[in-house]
Design a protein around this motif. Structure first.
Motif, PDB file in Angstrom:
ATOM      1  N   LEU A 151      65.249  38.218  45.363  1.00 32.27           N
ATOM      2  CA  LEU A 151      66.369  39.155  45.398  1.00 32.27           C
ATOM      3  C   LEU A 151      67.171  39.031  46.695  1.00 32.27           C
ATOM      4  N   MET A 152      66.461  38.793  47.815  1.00 37.23           N
ATOM      5  CA  MET A 152      67.121  38.767  49.115  1.00 37.23           C
ATOM      6  C   MET A 152      67.628  37.381  49.512  1.00 37.23           C
ATOM      7  N   THR A 153      67.142  36.343  48.853  1.00 40.01           N
ATOM      8  CA  THR A 153      67.554  34.987  49.227  1.00 40.01           C
ATOM      9  C   THR A 153      69.070  34.804  49.218  1.00 40.01           C
ATOM     10  N   PRO A 154      69.783  35.259  48.170  1.00 40.29           N
ATOM     11  CA  PRO A 154      71.252  35.075  48.186  1.00 40.29           C
ATOM     12  C   PRO A 154      71.935  35.778  49.354  1.00 40.29           C
ATOM     13  N   LEU A 155      71.318  36.865  49.861  1.00 41.94           N
ATOM     14  CA  LEU A 155      71.928  37.576  50.981  1.00 41.94           C
ATOM     15  C   LEU A 155      71.651  36.890  52.314  1.00 41.94           C
ATOM     16  N   VAL A 164      78.263  37.293  43.737  1.00 41.24           N
ATOM     17  CA  VAL A 164      77.714  37.682  42.438  1.00 41.24           C
ATOM     18  C   VAL A 164      76.347  38.325  42.628  1.00 41.24           C
ATOM     19  N   SER A 165      75.522  37.757  43.530  1.00 46.70           N
ATOM     20  CA  SER A 165      74.184  38.285  43.764  1.00 46.70           C
ATOM     21  C   SER A 165      74.233  39.686  44.342  1.00 46.70           C
ATOM     22  N   ILE A 166      75.208  39.934  45.212  1.00 45.72           N
ATOM     23  CA  ILE A 166      75.350  41.276  45.772  1.00 45.72           C
ATOM     24  C   ILE A 166      75.672  42.273  44.664  1.00 45.72           C
ATOM     25  N   ASP A 167      76.536  41.877  43.744  1.00 44.31           N
ATOM     26  CA  ASP A 167      76.840  42.759  42.609  1.00 44.31           C
ATOM     27  C   ASP A 167      75.578  43.050  41.801  1.00 44.31           C
ATOM     28  N   GLN A 168      74.769  42.022  41.619  1.00 47.81           N
ATOM     29  CA  GLN A 168      73.528  42.219  40.881  1.00 47.81           C
ATOM     30  C   GLN A 168      72.605  43.189  41.611  1.00 47.81           C
ATOM     31  N   ILE A 169      72.555  43.026  42.926  1.00 52.01           N
ATOM     32  CA  ILE A 169      71.705  43.914  43.722  1.00 52.01           C
ATOM     33  C   ILE A 169      72.193  45.352  43.633  1.00 52.01           C
ATOM     34  N   ASN A 171      73.936  46.690  41.189  1.00 49.85           N
ATOM     35  CA  ASN A 171      73.631  47.187  39.847  1.00 49.85           C
ATOM     36  C   ASN A 171      72.165  47.573  39.721  1.00 49.85           C
ATOM     37  N   TYR A 172      71.322  46.743  40.320  1.00 48.88           N
ATOM     38  CA  TYR A 172      69.885  47.045  40.282  1.00 48.88           C
ATOM     39  C   TYR A 172      69.592  48.347  41.029  1.00 48.88           C
ATOM     40  N   ALA A 173      70.231  48.493  42.201  1.00 51.07           N
ATOM     41  CA  ALA A 173      70.027  49.709  42.980  1.00 51.07           C
ATOM     42  C   ALA A 173      70.527  50.942  42.225  1.00 51.07           C
ATOM     43  N   LYS A 174      71.663  50.792  41.541  1.00 56.78           N
ATOM     44  CA  LYS A 174      72.186  51.919  40.760  1.00 56.78           C
ATOM     45  C   LYS A 174      71.234  52.270  39.619  1.00 56.78           C
ATOM     46  N   GLY A 175      70.680  51.227  38.979  1.00 58.05           N
ATOM     47  CA  GLY A 175      69.715  51.483  37.907  1.00 58.05           C
ATOM     48  C   GLY A 175      68.498  52.228  38.417  1.00 58.05           C
ATOM     49  N   GLN A 176      68.012  51.851  39.610  1.00 58.72           N
ATOM     50  CA  GLN A 176      66.882  52.546  40.198  1.00 58.72           C
ATOM     51  C   GLN A 176      67.234  53.994  40.536  1.00 58.72           C
TER      52      GLN A 176
END
Length: 373
Positions: A151-155, A164-169, A171-176
Motif C-alpha cells: 500500500l505504501m510503496t507507491p507513496l 492513482v495509488s493515492i486515490d486508491q489509498i 478510497n480505502y481510508a474512506k471505506g474504513q
C-alpha cells in the motif's frame, strides 16, 4: 538527509519488517488455542533423535578413565549394588520423570517465544498474556505488513502511478471510516437499548418492592385476625363476582367507580363482551381482559374456591397504570400466574374466615332457639 533518502529508508524498513513479522502473524492465525499442552509434552520426545546422535559421539569417551568421573561412577555403582531391584527401578523412573518434566518446561518456554520454530499461540497467550495482548489485534484484524508494504510503496517510491495509488489509498481510508462509523452507530443503538433495559428493570424492582410491602402488611393483619378484603387492593382497584347457577353476583367492589353491574348473566353473547363472563365460562386458568371504556382495562381471573364455589377476580386500572399492567398482563417482571396465585391464596383465607364466622353464627342462632324452647 534528503526527502528521497527518507522515503527509501522507510521503504527498506517496511520490507524488512514484513519479512520478519508476517510469518509470525501467519502462524498465529493458523494455530488455535487448544492442544498446546499436548504438544509441550510430546516436544522433548521429538528431540530424542538428536539426543541419541549426541550420545553416540559421547559414547566413544572412556568416562571411567577420567580422573574425577571414574571414582564417582565407581561410588554410584557400589551404592546401587546394595539397593534392591525395586529401588533401582523406582529411582530410575523418578529421575527420568523429573528430567523429562524439566525438558517439558524448557520446551514450553520455547513455545512462548515468537522467534522460536516451536512457537505456539496458545502457549503464548497462556504464559505471556500481556505480550499476547499486543499481538491480538494482528491475529483478528487480517492486516499484514506485506499489505502495508504494497500500500505504501507507491507513496515512497516515485512512479507514474503515484497519483492513482493515492486515490486508491484515499478510497480505502474512506471505506474504513464508513465501516467504523457504522460500527459506532451500532454500538450507540446497543448502548441505548441496554440503558433502557436497565431503567425498565429498576422500575420493575420498585414495583416488586411495593408489592412485597403490601403482602407483608396483609400477612401481619392475618396473624392479628383483622384482615379483610380492603387489604387486597395492593395492585389496583378490583371487584369479585361469585358464580351461582347461570349468573354472576358481585360480592366485593374495592376502589372502582362503582359502575360495575351487580350481576351478569352467563351467556356466549356476554362472554364476547365482558372478560368476567368469559373467565367464568373458561376452565384453562388463563386470564381474560377487555376494555371497559377507552383507556380502561379489566383483567379477569377465575378462582376455584372451597365448597365448590367459583369466584371471578377482576383487576380495574387505567392503561397509564404501568405498575398494574406489568403485574397482571406482562411477563417482564415475574410470571403473572404467580400474582394470580397470590390473590387466589388471600381469597381462600378470607373465604375460610367467612365460612367460620357463618358457622359460628349458625351455632349461636341454634343455641338461642334451644334456650327459648
Amino acid at each position: 538527509m534528503s526527502d528521497p533518502d527518507i522515503r527509501l529508508n522507510y521503504h527498506s524498513f517496511l520490507e524488512e519488517i514484513k519479512n520478519d513479522f508476517d510469518p509470525i502473524i501467519k502462524k498465529m492465525r493458523e494455530q488455535d488455542f487448544n492442544g498446546w499442552r499436548g504438544q509441550a509434552w510430546k516436544g522433548p520426545a521429538k528431540k530424542l533423535k538428536k539426543t541419541f546422535k549426541s550420545a553416540g559421539a559421547l559414547a566413544k569417551i572412556k568416562w571411567a578413565g577420567l580422573p574425577l568421573i571414574g571414582p564417582v561412577i565407581a561410588g554410584i555403582g557400589g551404592y546401587l549394588a546394595n539397593m534392591p531391584l525395586w529401588g533401582i527401578i523406582g529411582a530410575a523412573a523418578l529421575i527420568i520423570l523429573i528430567t523429562y518434566w524439566i525438558l517439558v518446561r524448557r520446551f514450553v518456554h520455547e513455545m512462548t517465544s515468537i522467534a522460536s520454530e516451536n512457537f505456539h499461540v496458545g502457549a503464548f497467550k497462556a504464559k505471556k498474556p500481556k505480550e499476547y495482548a499486543l499481538w491480538a489485534s494482528f491475529r483478528h484484524s487480517g492486516a499484514t505488513f506485506n499489505g502495508l508494504y504494497a500500500l505504501m510503496t507507491p507513496l515512497l517510491i516515485e512512479s507514474p502511478k503515484t497519483e492513482v495509488s493515492i486515490d486508491q489509498i484515499l478510497n480505502y481510508a474512506k471505506g474504513q471510516q464508513d465501516f467504523l462509523q457504522a460500527n459506532i452507530d451500532t454500538y450507540k443503538e446497543e448502548r441505548t437499548f441496554l440503558l433502557d433495559e436497565i431503567e425498565k428493570n429498576e422500575k420493575y424492582v420498585l414495583y416488586l418492592i411495593d408489592l412485597l410491602k403490601s403482602i407483608n402488611t396483609a400477612i401481619y393483619r392475618i396473624a392479628n385476625g383483622v384482615m379483610n378484603f380492603s387489604e387486597l387492593d395492593f395492585i389496583c382497584a378490583y371487584t369479585i363476582y361469585e358464580m351461582k347457577g347461570d349468573k354472576l353476583y358481585r360480592i366485593v367492589d374495592k376502589g372502582t367507580t362503582g359502575s360495575s353491574p351487580e350481576q351478569y348473566e352467563i351467556s356466549r353473547e356476554n362472554a364476547l363482551r365482558y372478560a368476567v363472563v368469559d373467565a367464568a365460562m373458561s376452565s384453562d386458568g388463563d386470564p381474560r381482559y377487555n376494555l371497559s371504556s377507552p383507556g380502561r382495562t379489566i383483567v379477569s381471573y377465575r378462582m376455584n374456591m372451597f365448597n365448590d364455589a367459583v369466584w371471578i377476580w377482576n383487576f380495574h386500572f387505567d392503561d397509564s397504570n404501568d405498575r398494574a399492567l406489568s403485574l397482571t398482563l406482562s411477563h417482564d417482571i415475574i410470571d403473572i400466574r404467580e400474582v394470580y396465585r397470590l390473590v387466589h391464596a388471600f381469597c381462600l383465607i378470607l373465604q375460610k374466615d367467612m365460612m367460620h364466622k357463618k358457622e359460628m353464627t349458625s351455632i349461636g342462632d341454634s343455641y338461642d332457639k334451644t334456650y327459648q324452647i
